[in-house]
Design a protein around this motif. Structure first.
Motif, mmCIF file in Angstrom:
data_model
loop_
_atom_site.group_PDB
_atom_site.id
_atom_site.type_symbol
_atom_site.label_atom_id
_atom_site.label_comp_id
_atom_site.label_asym_id
_atom_site.label_seq_id
_atom_site.Cartn_x
_atom_site.Cartn_y
_atom_site.Cartn_z
ATOM 1 N N ALA A 57 -56.125 51.117 21.298
ATOM 2 C CA ALA A 57 -54.838 50.970 21.991
ATOM 3 C C ALA A 57 -54.152 52.327 22.129
ATOM 4 N N GLN A 58 -54.256 53.156 21.084
ATOM 5 C CA GLN A 58 -53.676 54.503 21.140
ATOM 6 C C GLN A 58 -54.408 55.349 22.183
ATOM 7 N N GLN A 59 -55.740 55.224 22.215
ATOM 8 C CA GLN A 59 -56.547 55.996 23.155
ATOM 9 C C GLN A 59 -56.241 55.617 24.603
ATOM 10 N N GLU A 60 -56.109 54.318 24.854
ATOM 11 C CA GLU A 60 -55.782 53.875 26.213
ATOM 12 C C GLU A 60 -54.412 54.390 26.640
ATOM 13 N N ALA A 61 -53.467 54.388 25.706
ATOM 14 C CA ALA A 61 -52.133 54.899 26.022
ATOM 15 C C ALA A 61 -52.186 56.395 26.314
#
Length: 93
Positions: A57-61
């Motif tokens: 989720a952090q990477q996608e953000a």
């Protein structure tokens, strides 16, 4: 969606998706402890385990913020994405 709009050269769709991304990011961002949450309910943070701040989720953000920074024509949106990317990157690492 931002990537497809950029590939097609559709500036209207690109700005629309960038604005939608900002709204989603701001809803998922944890202003107290940092990072982004995986899932939320209408009343706030989930209590069934969806409130975890998992890596993807952090990477996608981070990727979404970079895309807004690189492709948006709105200077205020680009500045917002740059600032948020720096803060999230620091939190992640």
């Amino acid at each position: 969606m931002q990537d497809e709009a950029h590939r097609r050269g559709d500036a209207v769709a690109l700005e629309s998706f960038a604005a939608r991304f900002r709204r989603c990011y701001e809803c998922a961002r944890d202003p107290v402890y940092g990072g982004v949450c995986l899932g939320l309910t209408l009343s706030g943070w989930c209590t069934d385990g969806l409130d975890k701040k998992i890596g993807w989720a952090q990477q996608e953000a981070l990727v979404g913020l970079l895309m807004v920074r690189l492709h948006s024509r709105d200077p205020s949106l680009r500045a917002w994405a740059e600032g948020e990317f720096g803060a999230l990157y620091e939190w992640v690492y």
